[in-house]
Design an enzyme around this catalytic site. Structure first.
Site, short mmCIF file in Angstrom:
data_model
loop_
_atom_site.label_atom_id
_atom_site.label_comp_id
_atom_site.label_asym_id
_atom_site.label_seq_id
_atom_site.Cartn_x
_atom_site.Cartn_y
_atom_site.Cartn_z
N ARG A 110 0.79 -1.10 -0.28
CA ARG A 110 -0.20 -0.09 -0.01
C ARG A 110 0.85 1.31 0.03
NH1 ARG A 110 -5.13 -1.22 3.80
NH2 ARG A 110 -6.45 -2.17 2.13
N GLY A 157 -7.81 -8.14 -0.39
CA GLY A 157 -7.99 -9.14 0.81
C GLY A 157 -7.27 -10.55 0.89
N GLY A 202 -12.51 -4.25 0.65
CA GLY A 202 -13.82 -3.85 0.87
C GLY A 202 -14.41 -2.95 -0.16
N LYS A 236 -18.44 -15.77 4.23
CA LYS A 236 -19.85 -15.35 4.23
C LYS A 236 -20.77 -15.04 2.94
CE LYS A 236 -18.91 -13.36 8.95
NZ LYS A 236 -17.53 -12.79 8.99
P1 AMP Z 1 -13.93 -13.76 3.35
O1 AMP Z 1 -13.47 -12.76 4.52
O2 AMP Z 1 -15.46 -13.94 3.40
O3 AMP Z 1 -13.35 -13.55 2.13
O4 AMP Z 1 -13.71 -15.08 4.25
C1 AMP Z 1 -12.21 -15.52 4.41
C2 AMP Z 1 -12.32 -16.59 5.22
O5 AMP Z 1 -13.17 -17.89 4.84
C3 AMP Z 1 -11.01 -17.22 5.64
O6 AMP Z 1 -10.82 -17.01 6.85
C4 AMP Z 1 -11.03 -18.67 5.46
O7 AMP Z 1 -10.71 -19.55 6.28
C5 AMP Z 1 -12.64 -18.97 5.36
N1 AMP Z 1 -13.02 -20.06 4.49
C6 AMP Z 1 -12.97 -20.38 3.31
N2 AMP Z 1 -13.08 -21.58 2.95
C7 AMP Z 1 -13.91 -22.06 4.13
C8 AMP Z 1 -14.40 -23.45 4.57
N3 AMP Z 1 -14.72 -24.50 3.50
N4 AMP Z 1 -14.77 -23.64 5.61
C9 AMP Z 1 -14.57 -22.63 6.66
N5 AMP Z 1 -14.14 -21.57 6.75
C10 AMP Z 1 -13.51 -21.18 5.06
#
Ligand code: AMP
Length: 396
Positions: free
Chosen positions: A38, A352, A375, A199
């Site tokens: 950054r 991210g 984000g 999520k």
């Molecule tokens: P996000 O912030 O929504 O991009 O989510 C990132 C997170 O998703 C990371 O901490 C990963 O560990 C989690 N993640 C990805 N795949 C899985 C899975 N199959 N089960 C649980 N957590 C997951």
């Protein structure tokens, strides 16, 4: 299309420019910077300002000090890194727009850089406070926002301050908006999108929007389990969001109607528990064990995703395809990262965790655009207006 004023629209010689950047870099426990992307990405703007004779007053946040002065969130390591990168002295003041800042700003010459302490040390920043914004504005002649990673926040130094000074976008913001904007408005096709992460809730709007513009939307990570469940598959104990099943069904329908291929994992790395050292088996979606938990995409899914990536002319990727923090379950994410890096398509990483994976694998030079704002990039693509962007004046 990008229609905001930029630095190029201003006569900068001798002008004091309040430059909002996003130097929110990761630090280790010894307060050393572990990734300076950054900072490096802001150098073109800083050099442009210096070459044009501006006096540069840098404003940035670092972490979440919650409106209090906390030494562990000081910008000292950032100032040190900037001195090293620009090979010049840079003053870091010990306040945010108060007497110490004023003292140094008053004595500035063309090309000088003064950096204020962490802007979030002042509660007025996150409160988008008018008086605090006015105080910041009173330091300068022009406001320039180059903090792409913070553009989705309505804070005093990202939005309110623009009400009191002529405003423009910096070169990094301009680059991010042009790349992300043109990918959405006129992508070279096939346009293939890969969304992972945890999520569904956070990415529903993004997926919905991407279904309108992409040719193929592939979903991995924990999110895939909500979609697989919505299609009627058993996904054992995998993380699903029950309250998002209906929305997932609607998105599956929407993709069908728009003739967009929605691709879900066909096999999985499955464990009995959520642990970095858990034993695993690889199973197809059809044979998903009732007591199992999906931790990563399996090898057939890696091949399937890679197949579409190699056929693409534009690729957009955000979010890990498994629990990539655990080395054992990072294989799917890493192999897909290799596929993205070796693709001939125009490739974009939406910040991210996926940006982190690309950097850990040292593949960043093989990607056309790694966004500095997770984000903010996702919100922009989703079509949500970014307060920081809205605040900047349009081209005359
Ligand atoms: P996000 O912030 O929504 O991009 O989510 C990132 C997170 O998703 C990371 O901490 C990963 O560990 C989690 N993640 C990805 N795949 C899985 C899975 N199959 N089960 C649980 N957590 C997951």
């Amino acid at each position: 299309m990008f229609n905001k004023q930029t630095l190029r629209d201003f006569e900068l010689k001798g002008k004091k420019v309040l430059l909002r950047v996003d130097f929110n870099v990761p630090l280790n426990s010894n307060l050393q910077i572990t990734n300076d992307k950054r900072i490096r990405e802001t150098l073109p703007t800083l050099r442009y300002l210096m070459e044009h004779g501006a006096k540069i007053i840098i404003v940035s946040h670092l972490g979440r000090p919650d409106g209090k002065v906390k030494p562990e969130f000081s910008l000292k390591p950032v100032a040190e890194k900037l001195r090293e990168l620009l090979k010049m002295p840079i003053i870091l003041t010990d306040d945010v727009g108060d007497s110490d800042t004023f003292k140094y700003v008053r004595g500035m010459k063309e090309g000088d850089i003064v950096m204020m302490e962490n802007v979030r040390f002042d509660p007025g920043e996150e409160a988008n406070d008018t008086d605090f914004a006015k105080k910041l504005a009173s330091l300068a002649d022009i406001y320039c926002n180059d903090a792409f990673g913070t553009m989705h926040r309505a804070h005093a130094s990202t939005t309110k301050v623009a009400e009191y000074l002529p405003s423009c976008a910096g070169l990094l913001v301009e680059k991010e908006l042009k790349v992300l904007g043109s990918a959405l408005e006129e992508p070279k096709r096939p346009f293939v999108v890969l969304i992972g992460g945890a999520k569904v809730k956070d990415k529903i709007g993004l997926i919905s929007r991407l279904i309108e513009v992409a040719d193929v939307v592939m979903i991995g990570g924990a999110m895939a389990y909500t979609f697989l469940r919505a299609e009627g598959h058993n996904v054992g104990k995998s993380i699903i969001e029950k309250d998002k099943l209906t929305l997932a069904r609607l998105l599956i329908e929407k993709a069908k109607k728009q003739n967009v291929k929605l691709v879900l994992p066909v096999d999985h790395v499955v464990t009995a528990e959520f642990s970095f050292s858990a034993e695993f088996v690889i199973t197809s979606t059809k044979k998903f064990p009732k007591a199992g938990m999906g931790m990563d995409i399996g090898p057939k899914t890696v091949n399937l995703f890679s197949h579409y990536i190699h056929k693409a002319k534009t690729v957009f990727w955000n979010g890990p395809l498994g629990v990539s923090e655990f080395q054992r379950f990072a294989k799917g994410t890493n192999e897909v990262a290799e596929a993205v890096a070796s693709s001939k398509a125009f490739t974009i990483i939406g910040g991210g965790d996926s940006a982190k994976s690309i950097e850990q694998l040292n593949l960043q030079t093989k990607i056309n655009h790694v966004s500095t704002g997770g984000g903010a990039a996702l919100k922009l693509i989703e079509g949500v207006s970014l307060p920081g962007l809205q605040a900047i004046s349009e081209k005359l």
